[in-house]
Design a protein around this motif. Structure first.
Motif, mmCIF file in Angstrom:
data_model
loop_
_atom_site.group_PDB
_atom_site.id
_atom_site.type_symbol
_atom_site.label_atom_id
_atom_site.label_comp_id
_atom_site.label_asym_id
_atom_site.label_seq_id
_atom_site.Cartn_x
_atom_site.Cartn_y
_atom_site.Cartn_z
ATOM 1 N N LYS A 198 0.835 -1.211 0.000
ATOM 2 C CA LYS A 198 0.000 0.000 0.000
ATOM 3 C C LYS A 198 0.864 1.253 0.000
ATOM 4 C CE LYS A 198 -3.699 2.279 2.576
ATOM 5 N NZ LYS A 198 -4.575 2.217 3.795
ATOM 6 N N SER A 199 1.913 1.251 0.823
ATOM 7 C CA SER A 199 2.803 2.408 0.906
ATOM 8 C C SER A 199 3.533 2.646 -0.411
ATOM 9 C CB SER A 199 3.821 2.215 2.036
ATOM 10 O OG SER A 199 3.194 2.217 3.287
ATOM 11 N N ASN A 247 2.469 9.515 -5.896
ATOM 12 C CA ASN A 247 2.850 10.879 -5.494
ATOM 13 C C ASN A 247 4.261 11.287 -5.905
ATOM 14 O OD1 ASN A 247 0.509 11.892 -3.734
ATOM 15 N ND2 ASN A 247 0.920 9.877 -2.841
ATOM 16 N N SER A 248 5.053 10.346 -6.384
ATOM 17 C CA SER A 248 6.455 10.647 -6.665
ATOM 18 C C SER A 248 6.652 11.292 -8.029
ATOM 19 C CB SER A 248 7.291 9.363 -6.578
ATOM 20 O OG SER A 248 6.865 8.422 -7.545
ATOM 21 N N THR A 249 7.828 11.865 -8.214
ATOM 22 C CA THR A 249 8.181 12.514 -9.466
ATOM 23 C C THR A 249 9.650 12.247 -9.765
ATOM 24 O OG1 THR A 249 8.144 14.634 -10.659
ATOM 25 C CG2 THR A 249 8.838 14.707 -8.353
ATOM 26 N N VAL A 271 14.691 20.633 4.152
ATOM 27 C CA VAL A 271 14.400 19.866 2.937
ATOM 28 C C VAL A 271 14.450 18.375 3.254
ATOM 29 C CG1 VAL A 271 15.182 19.281 0.606
ATOM 30 C CG2 VAL A 271 15.297 21.649 1.400
ATOM 31 N N THR A 272 13.446 17.642 2.765
ATOM 32 C CA THR A 272 13.492 16.186 2.870
ATOM 33 C C THR A 272 13.213 15.572 1.500
ATOM 34 O OG1 THR A 272 11.131 15.843 3.369
ATOM 35 C CG2 THR A 272 12.604 16.271 5.232
ATOM 36 N N ILE A 273 13.787 14.396 1.285
ATOM 37 C CA ILE A 273 13.538 13.640 0.050
ATOM 38 C C ILE A 273 13.163 12.216 0.435
ATOM 39 C CG2 ILE A 273 14.497 12.805 -2.128
ATOM 40 C CD1 ILE A 273 16.494 15.115 -2.027
ATOM 41 N N ILE A 333 9.241 13.819 -3.065
ATOM 42 C CA ILE A 333 9.106 12.368 -3.213
ATOM 43 C C ILE A 333 9.663 12.038 -4.594
ATOM 44 C CG2 ILE A 333 7.519 10.410 -3.238
ATOM 45 C CD1 ILE A 333 5.569 12.078 -1.582
ATOM 46 N N ILE A 334 10.812 11.376 -4.615
ATOM 47 C CA ILE A 334 11.575 11.192 -5.857
ATOM 48 C C ILE A 334 11.743 9.705 -6.179
ATOM 49 C CG2 ILE A 334 13.750 11.644 -7.045
ATOM 50 C CD1 ILE A 334 12.295 14.192 -6.411
#
Length: 259
Positions: A6-7, A14-16, A234-236, A256-257
């Motif tokens: 699920k995660s 949501n990631s890019t 900043v967080t990734i 979210i990368i």
């Protein structure tokens, strides 16, 4: 397992990639480090080290102070199987090397040596750096120390300790560590405890990497608390890792990368 699936699906939604990043700092990190396709000669050294562990068929009695294992049902474990299933993956080891090589930290702390697979990547990323690696299990640390020293890694200090005890009693000075890799205890309580204890060491260029941020619902809760901390800018989220920066010149943003 259902939680992870699920995660991960939520992460994919949501990631890019670099095209969704408008911060010059993060854009450069993604394009010049995360997506760097160069075949570094250090990769073969990391692979050789991994192979030396995969060929080791000895069994050791593991002392586990963390959240436990989803793979092993017993604390008596074969070294080759630990390396194959519980250690950092080859792809992630190469990424950890690139991140260390990109930022060139002078002092590195690793919380959770295990068999030294991630340690080897950190060491090769900047061979002039001082690497301190903590491990709670004496037998595991013994194997890592022997294998790494036998493979001519020379910039590593090995400390066998309970993490919270070491971090509590050690005289942590500002900017003691430029990069910290958290991979020792995948529980919310421990993760947040280490986070708070080590905040006094941060500087503007500090980089923190948290492993397995989606390991459980509790770890995701810990990650949300870390993201929202006032000192964090900043967080990734790369799904496997949560990377944290404290750069005062950066606007507070969470990315979210996909890697």
């Amino acid at each position: 397992m259902k939680h992870l699936i699920k995660s991960y699906l939520n992460f994919l939604w949501n990631s890019t990639n670099q095209h969704g990043v408008h911060s010059p700092f993060v854009f450069n990190l993604v394009t010049k480090c995360f997506y760097d396709k160069k075949q570094y000669p250090e990769y073969s050294i990391i692979k050789k080290y991994r192979n030396s562990l995969l060929e080791n068929k000895k069994f050791i009695e593991v002392t586990d102070f963390g959240a436990g294992s989803r793979v092993f049902k017993s604390n008596k474990r074969q070294i080759s199987k630990i390396a194959n299933t519980a250690g950092i993956s080859p792809k992630r080891a190469e990424l950890l090397f690139r991140i260390t090589n990109y930022f060139q930290p002078e002092s590195v702390l690793e919380i959770g040596t295990s068999l030294g697979l991630a340690t080897s990547a950190l060491s090769l990323g900047n061979e002039s750096a001082k690497i301190t690696t903590l491990e709670g299990c004496p037998k595991t640390q013994e194997i890592a120390k022997f294998q790494l020293e036998n493979s001519k890694f020379q910039n590593i200090k090995f400390v066998t300790t309970k993490f919270e005890e070491y971090l509590s009693i050690y005289n942590l000075q500002p900017t003691t560590y430029n990069l910290i890799y958290f991979d020792g205890n995948h529980s919310k309580k421990a993760t947040l405890e280490y986070f708070e204890l080590l905040l006094q060491t941060i500087a503007n260029e500090t980089v923190w990497i948290f492993d397995d941020i989606h390991w459980s619902k509790e770890m995701e809760e810990a990650w949300e608390i870390i993201k929202n901390h006032p000192k964090v800018t900043v967080t990734i989220d790369t799904f496997q890792w949560g990377i944290v920066f404290f750069r005062s010149e950066q606007v507070k943003e969470n990315f979210i990368i996909r890697i």
